[in-house]
Scaffold this motif. Sequence first.
Motif, mmCIF file in Angstrom:
data_model
loop_
_atom_site.group_PDB
_atom_site.id
_atom_site.type_symbol
_atom_site.label_atom_id
_atom_site.label_comp_id
_atom_site.label_asym_id
_atom_site.label_seq_id
_atom_site.Cartn_x
_atom_site.Cartn_y
_atom_site.Cartn_z
ATOM 1 N N ALA A 74 0.861 -1.179 0.000
ATOM 2 C CA ALA A 74 0.000 0.000 0.000
ATOM 3 C C ALA A 74 0.898 1.231 0.000
ATOM 4 O O ALA A 74 2.056 1.175 0.438
ATOM 5 N N ARG A 77 -1.990 7.630 0.535
ATOM 6 C CA ARG A 77 -2.831 8.318 -0.450
ATOM 7 C C ARG A 77 -2.632 9.821 -0.444
ATOM 8 O O ARG A 77 -3.173 10.512 -1.306
ATOM 9 N N THR A 86 0.472 -4.441 3.013
ATOM 10 C CA THR A 86 -0.050 -4.626 1.666
ATOM 11 C C THR A 86 -1.375 -3.891 1.454
ATOM 12 O O THR A 86 -2.050 -3.502 2.412
ATOM 13 N N VAL A 87 -1.744 -3.739 0.196
ATOM 14 C CA VAL A 87 -3.032 -3.148 -0.162
ATOM 15 C C VAL A 87 -4.156 -3.978 0.452
ATOM 16 O O VAL A 87 -5.102 -3.430 1.033
ATOM 17 N N ALA A 90 -4.428 -3.276 4.148
ATOM 18 C CA ALA A 90 -5.040 -1.962 4.363
ATOM 19 C C ALA A 90 -6.545 -2.033 4.139
ATOM 20 O O ALA A 90 -7.325 -1.481 4.928
ATOM 21 N N GLU A 91 -6.971 -2.716 3.092
ATOM 22 C CA GLU A 91 -8.406 -2.854 2.827
ATOM 23 C C GLU A 91 -9.101 -3.621 3.951
ATOM 24 O O GLU A 91 -10.201 -3.265 4.375
ATOM 25 N N PHE A 108 -4.753 4.198 5.077
ATOM 26 C CA PHE A 108 -4.091 4.427 3.792
ATOM 27 C C PHE A 108 -3.156 5.630 3.846
ATOM 28 O O PHE A 108 -2.895 6.266 2.833
#
Length: 134
Positions: A74, A77, A86-87, A90-91, A108
């Motif tokens: 990740a 932003r 990792t993405v 984070a999600e 994020f």
Amino acid sequence: MDEMEGLSAELCIGCGLCAQVCPHNAIFVIDDGKKVISFHPELCKDCNFECNDICPTNAIKGHPSRADLEFEYAHCRVCGKKLDYTVKTAEFLYHKLEKFYEHPEVVFMCDRCKHERVKEFPTEYLRFFGGSTK
């Protein structure tokens, strides 16, 4: 994946907690620009299935299958800095936080940008995470 044992690549978020608790180093993390969780069941021995117990998504049941799962890191932003997770992690955290916190988007953000963002809502942050404004 067999209902009873194995590894679900779809459920794995690449957090690496399993590698941290594996007593036989049968699971490890490789950082090669992307995060790779590498599962080596041939190194598994008798254990208490620590990897199963710690997995937040229940992606591992029994001994994991042989696999190298690759994940994108990740990025903040706000400033674009690469984050340590990792993405998919984070999600996962975002969806956990959004149930009881008004600003789950902080997952994020890097620590610096998160600190700046939290200044905008200190009372709410302190109510959720604790601490004081003094």
